[in-house]
Scaffold this motif. Structure first.
Motif, short mmCIF file in Angstrom:
data_model
loop_
_atom_site.label_atom_id
_atom_site.label_comp_id
_atom_site.label_asym_id
_atom_site.label_seq_id
_atom_site.Cartn_x
_atom_site.Cartn_y
_atom_site.Cartn_z
N PHE A 364 0.84 -1.20 0.00
CA PHE A 364 0.00 0.00 0.00
C PHE A 364 0.89 1.26 0.00
O PHE A 364 0.69 2.18 -0.78
N ALA A 365 1.90 1.24 0.88
CA ALA A 365 2.81 2.39 0.99
C ALA A 365 3.55 2.65 -0.32
O ALA A 365 3.72 3.80 -0.74
N THR A 366 3.95 1.58 -0.99
CA THR A 366 4.63 1.75 -2.29
C THR A 366 3.68 2.39 -3.30
O THR A 366 4.06 3.29 -4.06
N ARG A 367 2.44 1.94 -3.29
CA ARG A 367 1.45 2.50 -4.23
C ARG A 367 1.27 4.01 -3.96
O ARG A 367 1.20 4.81 -4.86
N ILE A 368 1.17 4.35 -2.68
CA ILE A 368 1.01 5.77 -2.33
C ILE A 368 2.20 6.58 -2.85
O ILE A 368 2.04 7.63 -3.46
N ARG A 369 3.40 6.05 -2.65
CA ARG A 369 4.58 6.78 -3.12
C ARG A 369 4.60 6.88 -4.64
O ARG A 369 5.05 7.88 -5.20
N ASN A 370 4.09 5.85 -5.30
CA ASN A 370 4.01 5.92 -6.76
C ASN A 370 3.12 7.06 -7.23
O ASN A 370 3.34 7.63 -8.30
N LEU A 371 2.13 7.38 -6.41
CA LEU A 371 1.20 8.44 -6.82
C LEU A 371 1.86 9.83 -6.87
O LEU A 371 1.25 10.80 -7.30
N LEU A 372 3.11 9.88 -6.45
CA LEU A 372 3.87 11.14 -6.58
C LEU A 372 4.40 11.30 -8.00
O LEU A 372 4.72 12.41 -8.43
N LYS A 373 4.52 10.17 -8.72
CA LYS A 373 5.21 10.20 -10.01
C LYS A 373 4.31 10.68 -11.16
O LYS A 373 3.12 10.36 -11.17
N PRO A 374 4.92 11.38 -12.10
CA PRO A 374 4.14 11.88 -13.23
C PRO A 374 3.40 10.77 -13.98
O PRO A 374 2.25 10.96 -14.40
N GLU A 375 4.04 9.61 -14.12
CA GLU A 375 3.37 8.55 -14.89
C GLU A 375 2.19 7.94 -14.14
O GLU A 375 1.41 7.16 -14.69
N TYR A 376 2.05 8.32 -12.87
CA TYR A 376 0.87 7.92 -12.10
C TYR A 376 -0.03 9.13 -11.85
O TYR A 376 -0.76 9.20 -10.87
N GLY A 377 0.09 10.12 -12.71
CA GLY A 377 -0.79 11.29 -12.62
C GLY A 377 -0.31 12.37 -11.66
O GLY A 377 -0.96 13.39 -11.52
N ALA A 378 0.82 12.13 -10.99
CA ALA A 378 1.34 13.09 -9.99
C ALA A 378 0.23 13.61 -9.09
O ALA A 378 0.04 14.80 -8.93
N ILE A 379 -0.51 12.67 -8.52
CA ILE A 379 -1.68 13.04 -7.72
C ILE A 379 -1.24 13.68 -6.39
O ILE A 379 -1.83 14.65 -5.94
N LEU A 380 -0.21 13.12 -5.79
CA LEU A 380 0.19 13.57 -4.45
C LEU A 380 1.53 14.28 -4.49
O LEU A 380 2.31 14.13 -5.42
N LYS A 381 1.78 15.03 -3.45
CA LYS A 381 3.14 15.52 -3.21
C LYS A 381 3.45 15.36 -1.73
O LYS A 381 2.53 15.28 -0.91
N LYS A 382 4.76 15.31 -1.45
CA LYS A 382 5.16 15.07 -0.06
C LYS A 382 4.94 16.30 0.79
O LYS A 382 5.18 17.42 0.36
N GLY A 383 4.48 16.07 2.02
CA GLY A 383 4.39 17.17 2.96
C GLY A 383 5.72 17.35 3.67
O GLY A 383 6.67 16.62 3.41
N GLN A 384 5.77 18.33 4.58
CA GLN A 384 7.04 18.57 5.27
C GLN A 384 7.34 17.48 6.29
O GLN A 384 8.49 17.12 6.50
N LYS A 385 6.27 16.97 6.91
CA LYS A 385 6.49 15.94 7.92
C LYS A 385 6.61 14.58 7.26
O LYS A 385 6.05 14.34 6.20
N LYS A 386 7.34 13.71 7.93
CA LYS A 386 7.56 12.36 7.36
C LYS A 386 6.24 11.59 7.29
O LYS A 386 5.44 11.61 8.21
#
Ligand SMILES: Nc1ncnc2c1ncn2[C@@H]1O[C@H](COP(=O)(O)OP(=O)(O)OP(=O)(O)O)[C@@H](O)[C@H]1O
Ligand SMILES: [Mg+2]
Length: 443
Positions: A364-386
């Motif tokens: 699940f965590a890998t999928r979430i991180r993938n959602l940061l990538k352009p080829e996955y639509g760049a849906i998310l971006k990282k916040g300041q906190k871990k």
């Protein structure tokens, strides 16, 4: 069907009450912004003061600006309306304002034309040569010229002239923003009574204008939040009541939750709802859950590609398990969400998905991180906190919620539930809005 309307008259009326792709321009259709309108009005009373409305994409900035401008602008002319683009400059904006002021008077009496050509150096230039705003803008050399042009505009255009400058954030050149600050200051100093209402997309004013302009005292700044819960459902209740159709409380609460505070989504779903019941054989006086879900399906199809494309990119992966992961990101109400919270949502979503196994936490965590990538639509971006994630485009959350909802997955956070309960406890002034008075401020 809806009695008393044929397709033509229905379509016409419908577009007066719901407008997913146009800003609202009149106070009776602007819901939930009484406070902001009041602040704008009070600010405009003060000589030399102008207004800047800012907030996220799609919260209703242009609608508020247009409605306020319509209220403040005197009846002898339409307010002046300028949209910015990346290559806008102060000169091009001023030239545009001048050409609209001239156009407004062009067909009026020859006396006015005479007055312009004798007394108004700048506008007569524009009037006689019929130059386009682009040509005219090259004639403006420096700020003092711009001030003179606007002085003439203020004198010519109308008794109480208002100018809306939409999407100031799009101006690419920072120098132009500095010039804008100087221009506003000089207009104030010279007592030129031209009222400006600016809008811009951004979460802070500094982000849009830089420190220089945002420090200007003469600027009343209005941060526009997403719509409150009651305003969200009031849009639906109000629009449907025009056609004497009722919407049950449970349904309008879902609609309010799904829209995530963006009026665009409410308008879109209600528009589809109304067409749907218009096309039924029988007379409809009350919305059903079936109507709601059908309207939702149609709204999803009708959503702009800008919003649907990232979603499709994320979902159309070889492993067909991204959709539920995406839905799990959309529960939070405001900022972002922690991975662990999203996972908790995910687990609850998967219990509602018969015959599908949940991914392990790591996957699940890998999928979430993938959602940061352009080829996955760049849906998310990282916040300041871990472990904290935001949407790249906040408005996407509403679309993701609509998709989940269309699949009969209820996404509603604890925070939202608490808010709704609060609304329901108060003998809601607006809940009975249907068939009741028009919104406050309605003339
Ligand atoms: N207060 C409101 N009540 C009802 N509908 C609203 C309200 N504010 C906005 N809308 C509707 O929401 C949609 C988006 O509004 P608007 O274009 O004003 O937003 P915006 O913030 O200017 O968006 P953008 O950032 O894309 O320019 C429009 O369809 C408009 O009709
Ligand atoms: Mg806008």
């Amino acid at each position: 069907m809806i009695p008393g309307y044929d397709k033509h008259s229905f379509g016409k009326k419908l577009n007066e009450v719901v407008s997913p792709s146009r800003p609202i321009i009149s106070i009776e259709n602007l819901i939930g912004r009484t406070e902001e309108l009041d602040r704008i009005e009070k600010a405009l009373f003060a000589p030399g003061r102008n207004v800047f409305i800012y907030g996220e994409r799609g919260v209703g900035k242009s609608s508020l600006a247009a409605t306020a401008a319509n209220q403040w602008q005197s009846a002898d002319a339409e307010y002046i309306d300028v949209s910015c683009s990346p290559d806008s400059t102060i000169n091009s904006i001023v030239a545009n304002i001048a050409s609209q002021a001239v156009a407004a008077k062009w067909s009026t009496s020859s006396k006015i034309r005479e007055q312009v050509s004798v007394r108004m150096k700048w506008l007569s230039y524009s009037l006689e040569s019929e130059t386009s705003p682009t040509d005219f803008s090259t004639k403006i050399k420096g700020l003092s010229d711009a001030v003179e042009v606007l002085k003439e505009v203020a004198a010519l255009h109308s008794e109480v002239p208002v100018v809306v400058v939409d999407e100031v954030d799009r101006i690419a050149d920072e120098k132009e923003i500095d010039l804008l600050a100087d221009l506003l200051k000089q207009l104030g100093d010279k007592r030129i009574e031209l009222k400006f209402i600016f809008t811009g997309v951004g979460t802070t004013l500094n982000e849009i204008l830089g420190a220089h302009l945002s420090a200007i005292r003469q600027l009343e700044t209005i941060e526009l939040p997403r719509l409150s819960w009651d305003a969200r459902w009031d849009i639906a209740i109000h629009a449907l009541s025009i056609f004497e159709v009722e919407i049950p409380k449970d349904i309008y609460i879902r609609l309010a939750a799904v829209s995530d505070g963006y009026p665009y989504y409410v308008h879109l779903i209600v528009e589809k709802m109304l067409w749907l019941i218009f096309e039924k054989e029988e007379i409809v006086t009350k919305i059903t859950w079936d109507d709601y879900y059908s309207a939702l399906d149609k709204a999803i199809v009708g959503i702009t590609a800008e919003l649907s494309r990232p979603y499709e990119m994320a979902v159309n992966q070889r492993s067909r398990d991204y959709e539920e992961v995406l839905w799990s990101t959309s529960a939070d109400e405001w900022q972002g969400a922690y991975l662990s919270d999203m996972h908790e949502q995910y687990v609850s979503i998967m219990t509602q998905r018969d015959g599908k196994d949940a991914l392990s936490y790591d996957k699940f965590a890998t999928r979430i991180r993938n959602l940061l990538k352009p080829e996955y639509g760049a849906i998310l971006k990282k916040g300041q906190k871990k472990g904290y994630y935001h949407y790249r485009e906040k408005m996407l959350r509403g679309y993701i919620r609509m998709q989940a909802e269309a699949n009969r997955i209820e996404i509603i956070s604890k925070e939202a539930e608490a808010t709704i309960k609060n609304y329901m406890r108060v003998p809601a002034k607006n809940v009975g809005y249907y068939k009741s008075q028009p919104p406050r401020g309605y003339k």
